[in-house]
Scaffold this motif. Structure first.
Motif, PDB file in Angstrom:
ATOM      1  N   TYR A 101       3.795  13.760  -3.373  1.00  0.00           N
ATOM      2  CA  TYR A 101       3.269  12.436  -3.025  1.00  0.00           C
ATOM      3  C   TYR A 101       2.949  12.451  -1.538  1.00  0.00           C
ATOM      4  CZ  TYR A 101       2.414   7.461  -3.621  1.00  0.00           C
ATOM      5  OH  TYR A 101       1.797   6.231  -3.724  1.00  0.00           O
ATOM      6  N   LYS A 104       5.016  10.972   1.881  1.00  0.00           N
ATOM      7  CA  LYS A 104       6.407  10.563   1.631  1.00  0.00           C
ATOM      8  C   LYS A 104       7.273  10.895   2.846  1.00  0.00           C
ATOM      9  CE  LYS A 104       7.633  14.437  -1.395  1.00  0.00           C
ATOM     10  NZ  LYS A 104       7.961  14.717  -2.789  1.00  0.00           N
ATOM     11  N   PRO A 128       9.678  -2.223  -0.125  1.00  0.00           N
ATOM     12  CA  PRO A 128       8.460  -2.864  -0.637  1.00  0.00           C
ATOM     13  C   PRO A 128       7.282  -1.908  -0.826  1.00  0.00           C
ATOM     14  CG  PRO A 128       8.854  -3.498   1.657  1.00  0.00           C
ATOM     15  CD  PRO A 128      10.036  -2.679   1.236  1.00  0.00           C
ATOM     16  N   PHE A 129       7.311  -0.742  -0.186  1.00  0.00           N
ATOM     17  CA  PHE A 129       6.241   0.265  -0.344  1.00  0.00           C
ATOM     18  C   PHE A 129       6.909   1.562  -0.771  1.00  0.00           C
ATOM     19  CE2 PHE A 129       4.799  -2.500   3.236  1.00  0.00           C
ATOM     20  CZ  PHE A 129       3.644  -3.007   2.661  1.00  0.00           C
ATOM     21  N   CYS A 130       7.431   1.582  -1.991  1.00  0.00           N
ATOM     22  CA  CYS A 130       8.391   2.649  -2.322  1.00  0.00           C
ATOM     23  C   CYS A 130       7.756   4.010  -2.567  1.00  0.00           C
ATOM     24  CB  CYS A 130       9.248   2.241  -3.503  1.00  0.00           C
ATOM     25  SG  CYS A 130       8.356   2.203  -5.055  1.00  0.00           S
ATOM     26  N   GLY A 131       6.427   4.089  -2.785  1.00  0.00           N
ATOM     27  CA  GLY A 131       5.790   5.389  -3.012  1.00  0.00           C
ATOM     28  C   GLY A 131       6.519   6.166  -4.089  1.00  0.00           C
ATOM     29  N   GLY A 133       9.527   7.067  -4.295  1.00  0.00           N
ATOM     30  CA  GLY A 133      10.913   6.699  -4.583  1.00  0.00           C
ATOM     31  C   GLY A 133      11.984   7.357  -3.735  1.00  0.00           C
ATOM     32  N   THR A 134      11.622   7.893  -2.574  1.00  0.00           N
ATOM     33  CA  THR A 134      12.629   8.562  -1.737  1.00  0.00           C
ATOM     34  C   THR A 134      13.801   7.614  -1.435  1.00  0.00           C
ATOM     35  OG1 THR A 134      10.756   9.699  -0.726  1.00  0.00           O
ATOM     36  CG2 THR A 134      12.884  10.006   0.330  1.00  0.00           C
ATOM     37  N   THR A 149       9.072  -1.572  -4.745  1.00  0.00           N
ATOM     38  CA  THR A 149       7.838  -2.067  -5.341  1.00  0.00           C
ATOM     39  C   THR A 149       6.694  -1.201  -4.824  1.00  0.00           C
ATOM     40  OG1 THR A 149       7.393  -3.644  -3.551  1.00  0.00           O
ATOM     41  CG2 THR A 149       8.647  -4.477  -5.422  1.00  0.00           C
ATOM     42  N   ASP A 150       5.693  -1.022  -5.665  1.00  0.00           N
ATOM     43  CA  ASP A 150       4.495  -0.308  -5.226  1.00  0.00           C
ATOM     44  C   ASP A 150       3.336  -0.770  -6.102  1.00  0.00           C
ATOM     45  OD1 ASP A 150       4.216   2.495  -3.336  1.00  0.00           O
ATOM     46  OD2 ASP A 150       2.487   1.928  -4.583  1.00  0.00           O
ATOM     47  N   ILE A 151       2.162  -0.785  -5.505  1.00  0.00           N
ATOM     48  CA  ILE A 151       0.955  -1.242  -6.205  1.00  0.00           C
ATOM     49  C   ILE A 151       0.312  -0.090  -6.990  1.00  0.00           C
ATOM     50  CG2 ILE A 151      -0.650  -0.754  -4.317  1.00  0.00           C
ATOM     51  CD1 ILE A 151      -1.946  -3.458  -4.780  1.00  0.00           C
ATOM     52  N   ALA A 155       2.940   5.882  -8.399  1.00  0.00           N
ATOM     53  CA  ALA A 155       4.131   5.855  -7.539  1.00  0.00           C
ATOM     54  C   ALA A 155       5.322   5.307  -8.322  1.00  0.00           C
ATOM     55  CB  ALA A 155       3.863   4.984  -6.310  1.00  0.00           C
ATOM     56  N   ARG A 303       2.029  -8.364  -1.492  1.00  0.00           N
ATOM     57  CA  ARG A 303       1.391  -9.553  -0.895  1.00  0.00           C
ATOM     58  C   ARG A 303       1.504 -10.764  -1.820  1.00  0.00           C
ATOM     59  NH1 ARG A 303      -3.997  -6.160  -0.044  1.00  0.00           N
ATOM     60  NH2 ARG A 303      -3.199  -5.562  -2.073  1.00  0.00           N
ATOM     61  N   PRO A 322       2.223   1.746   4.466  1.00  0.00           N
ATOM     62  CA  PRO A 322       0.975   2.489   4.680  1.00  0.00           C
ATOM     63  C   PRO A 322       0.492   2.285   6.106  1.00  0.00           C
ATOM     64  CG  PRO A 322       0.632   0.588   3.217  1.00  0.00           C
ATOM     65  CD  PRO A 322       2.078   0.621   3.542  1.00  0.00           C
ATOM     66  N   TYR A 329      -4.334   7.300  -1.433  1.00  0.00           N
ATOM     67  CA  TYR A 329      -3.287   7.576  -2.424  1.00  0.00           C
ATOM     68  C   TYR A 329      -3.834   7.663  -3.846  1.00  0.00           C
ATOM     69  CZ  TYR A 329       0.016   6.548   1.258  1.00  0.00           C
ATOM     70  OH  TYR A 329       0.718   6.582   2.430  1.00  0.00           O
TER      71      TYR A 329
HETATM   72  C1  LIG Z   1       3.650   5.712   3.076  1.00  0.00           C
HETATM   73  S1  LIG Z   1       3.629   5.399   1.366  1.00  0.00           S
HETATM   74  C2  LIG Z   1       5.329   5.290   0.966  1.00  0.00           C
HETATM   75  C3  LIG Z   1       5.920   6.647   0.720  1.00  0.00           C
HETATM   76  C4  LIG Z   1       7.371   6.593   0.321  1.00  0.00           C
HETATM   77  N1  LIG Z   1       8.237   6.239   1.418  1.00  0.00           N
HETATM   78  C5  LIG Z   1       7.815   7.959  -0.230  1.00  0.00           C
HETATM   79  O1  LIG Z   1       8.731   8.569   0.339  1.00  0.00           O
HETATM   80  O2  LIG Z   1       7.226   8.412  -1.199  1.00  0.00           O
HETATM   81  C6  LIG Z   1       3.050   3.743   1.290  1.00  0.00           C
HETATM   82  C7  LIG Z   1       2.940   3.170  -0.111  1.00  0.00           C
HETATM   83  O3  LIG Z   1       2.517   1.809  -0.026  1.00  0.00           O
HETATM   84  C8  LIG Z   1       1.883   1.494  -1.252  1.00  0.00           C
HETATM   85  N2  LIG Z   1       1.161   0.213  -1.139  1.00  0.00           N
HETATM   86  C9  LIG Z   1      -0.029  -0.027  -0.544  1.00  0.00           C
HETATM   87  N3  LIG Z   1      -0.344  -1.327  -0.667  1.00  0.00           N
HETATM   88  C10 LIG Z   1       0.664  -1.940  -1.332  1.00  0.00           C
HETATM   89  C11 LIG Z   1       0.905  -3.284  -1.752  1.00  0.00           C
HETATM   90  N4  LIG Z   1       0.023  -4.249  -1.524  1.00  0.00           N
HETATM   91  N5  LIG Z   1       2.061  -3.557  -2.409  1.00  0.00           N
HETATM   92  C12 LIG Z   1       2.963  -2.569  -2.660  1.00  0.00           C
HETATM   93  N6  LIG Z   1       2.760  -1.285  -2.302  1.00  0.00           N
HETATM   94  C13 LIG Z   1       1.631  -0.959  -1.652  1.00  0.00           C
HETATM   95  C14 LIG Z   1       1.023   2.728  -1.516  1.00  0.00           C
HETATM   96  O4  LIG Z   1       0.668   2.831  -2.866  1.00  0.00           O
HETATM   97  C15 LIG Z   1       1.949   3.853  -1.041  1.00  0.00           C
HETATM   98  O5  LIG Z   1       2.653   4.399  -2.122  1.00  0.00           O
END
Ligand SMILES: C[S@@+](CC[C@H](N)C(=O)[O-])C[C@H]1O[C@@H](n2cnc3c(N)ncnc32)[C@H](O)[C@@H]1O
Length: 499
Positions: A101, A104, A128-131, A133-134, A149-151, A155, A303, A322, A329
């Motif tokens: 991913y 990450k 909130p941006f779990c990607g 899942g780390t 949570t992730d969109i 992910a 959001r 992000p 992504y």
């Molecule tokens: C930097 S990555 C996170 C990586 C994570 N820490 C990992 O270790 O895999 C940022 C994440 O934010 C998610 N993202 C972007 N917009 C979003 C939204 N509106 N709501 C939730 N997640 C969102 C992306 O899909 C992406 O997986």
């Protein structure tokens, strides 16, 4: 009481040295700490606090009354690696290595930061941006609870699979994959009518026919198993798809392949991977039982509110958001997304443009955001709005099509992050902390280079949403994984906010 601690045998980055000291100070506020090279002496610590040593992130071993003990981190990090080989910090232990991913963060930083924030016992963490899942895998390792949570549906699937796979019946899976590989190898693929559907049409364009029929055959077999086994196996196939597709594997966007295909036949490579992952899972399972029910990911656009979570339920929020003009992504994983049935091929671009930090606009959106930016309707700090205006006014015809969009993309990014700060505020306990790891952005407009200090601006935006800024700590030489050197971000900042 006096104890001796040893650092891991590899070289620590500057920020790791800093986090190590902070971990010690947080856990042993009365302790007298002295660090000389790889050895740490900790004096004046209470007998009742000795348990805390086991959970330190940046400590390799601790010695009490001449007896050496491994920390949980050491057990995990070295669980499936020959430690003589481990000259660098391991990041793919347990289920962390299960699926690539981009962007990450490394597992150690998650637990290191949680530890300096004082997260203990069964505390509840939100990412909130779990990607991939780390955060949640680390919470499962240490007995914490977490929701991510992730969109991006990919992910969410990767995250939940990594967590559930910690409880996998590996013996059963080992037997199953052997039979499955044998069965698809000898099976004629029944392709009747399937080429007509959009999914197959798209996949046939991007995956060589023979490989596609194998993975379709496997998928059918997986789906007859329990959901946890099926997801684990699908993820192991998905992780190989780019490598065996007509897409150039080294390219984040979808470009036609120019490099040769791997020499190892797909089924052999897949079996090797599955066994490698099963080895890692078994090694981790020997250490302890993990909580796979109180750690999970939800498909959600942050959001859009957090009503499905309880108000004030979380002790801490930890995330790597992000970037402004983030990685593609969705585009990077589009073949997997279609193969897994998580997104149809004609919805890929729409999904990509819906991500915070995306470089894509749906046409109607661009005009809307231009208006918003001109009026600053999202009430961003006036200095930030002026900076973005300066970029906008500095555009010349020499700046290409993508560059022209950058100022508006930045405005949209910071506005979206403001919504996120509003939404997450509600679900955190009073006094709780929010840790974000993010880096700067660089852009050249009209021949002039601008550095956008994203961490600073994010902290200013958070203040408007009611957060208090506790600290902005530069993480020297920290680099996220999976970024190619050209666009890798050399250093990031840890932002700590307080409700
Ligand atoms: C930097 S990555 C996170 C990586 C994570 N820490 C990992 O270790 O895999 C940022 C994440 O934010 C998610 N993202 C972007 N917009 C979003 C939204 N509106 N709501 C939730 N997640 C969102 C992306 O899909 C992406 O997986």
């Amino acid at each position: 009481m006096k104890v001796e601690l040893l650092k891991f045998p590899y070289k620590y980055m500057e920020y790791e040295k800093e986090l190590l000291e902070r971990e010690l100070k947080c856990n042993f506020p009365e302790g007298i700490i002295s660090i000389v090279k790889n050895k740490i002496t900790l004096e004046n610590i209470d007998d009742n606090d000795l348990d805390k040593l086991y959970n330190l992130t940046y400590v390799y071993k601790y010695i009490i009354n001449g007896q050496e003990h491994n920390t949980l981190q050491t057990k995990l990090e070295y669980s499936n690696t020959n430690k003589e080989e481990l000259k660098r910090q391991g990041t793919r232990y347990s289920t962390h290595g299960l699926h690539e991913y981009k962007g990450k963060y490394n597992p150690q930083i998650v637990h290191g930061v949680l530890d300096i924030l004082g997260v203990k016992g069964d505390a509840k963490v939100l990412d909130p941006f779990c990607g991939s899942g780390t955060t949640m895998v680390e919470c499962a390792h240490y007995g914490l609870q977490s929701v991510g949570t992730d969109i991006n549906p990919m992910a969410v699937l990767i995250s939940n699979t990594k967590i559930k796979s910690l409880g996998l019946d590996t013996k059963y899976v080992r037997n199953f994959v052997k039979r499955a590989a044998h069965s698809v190898q000898n099976k004629e693929f029944d392709n009747d009518g399937k080429n007509d559907d959009h999914r197959m049409e798209y996949l046939l364009k991007w995956i060589p026919e023979k490989t596609l029929y194998i993975i379709e055959g496997l998928k059918e077999l997986f789906e007859a198993e329990t959901i946890d086994i099926s997801n684990f196996l699908k993820i192991t196939v998905s992780d190989l798809i780019r490598e065996y597709s007509n897409q150039e594997p080294s390219d984040l966007r979808i470009r036609k392949r120019t490099s040769p295909f791997p020499n190892t036949p797909f089924l052999e490579a897949w079996l090797n991977n599955v066994y490698k992952y099963l080895d890692a899972i078994e090694a981790a399972q020997e250490i302890r039982t993990f909580d796979i029910d109180n750690n999970y990911a939800v498909l959600h656009d942050i959001r859009n509110g957090t009503e499905f979570l309880k108000k004030g339920d979380f002790d801490v929020i930890m995330t790597s958001p992000p970037y402004a003009t983030a990685l593609p992504y969705i585009d990077t994983q589009r073949i997997s997304l279609v193969w897994l049935g998580l997104c149809s091929s004609n919805k890929i671009m729409k999904l990509e443009s819906s991500l915070i930090g995306s470089r894509e606009f749906v046409t109607t959106e661009k005009a809307k955001w231009l208006e918003e930016f001109k009026e600053n309707t999202q009430s961003l700090p006036s200095e930030l709005s002026s900076l973005i205006k300066e970029l906008y006014d500095g555009l010349t015809e020499k700046d290409g099509f993508r560059k022209q969009a950058v100022p508006i993309l930045l405005y949209r990014y910071f506005s979206d992050m403001k919504k996120m700060f509003d939404r997450t505020y509600v679900v955190l306990k009073q006094g709780g902390k929010f840790a974000l790891i993010v880096g700067n952005n660089k852009t050249t407009i009209g021949g002039k280079e601008y550095i956008i200090d994203t961490p600073y601006w994010l902290s200013k935006i958070a203040e408007i949403s009611g957060w208090n800024i506790e600290e902005l700590l530069p993480l020297q030489t920290y680099k996220r994984y999976g970024l190619n050197s050209k666009n890798s971000i050399k250093s990031e900042t840890l932002i700590i906010l307080k409700k």
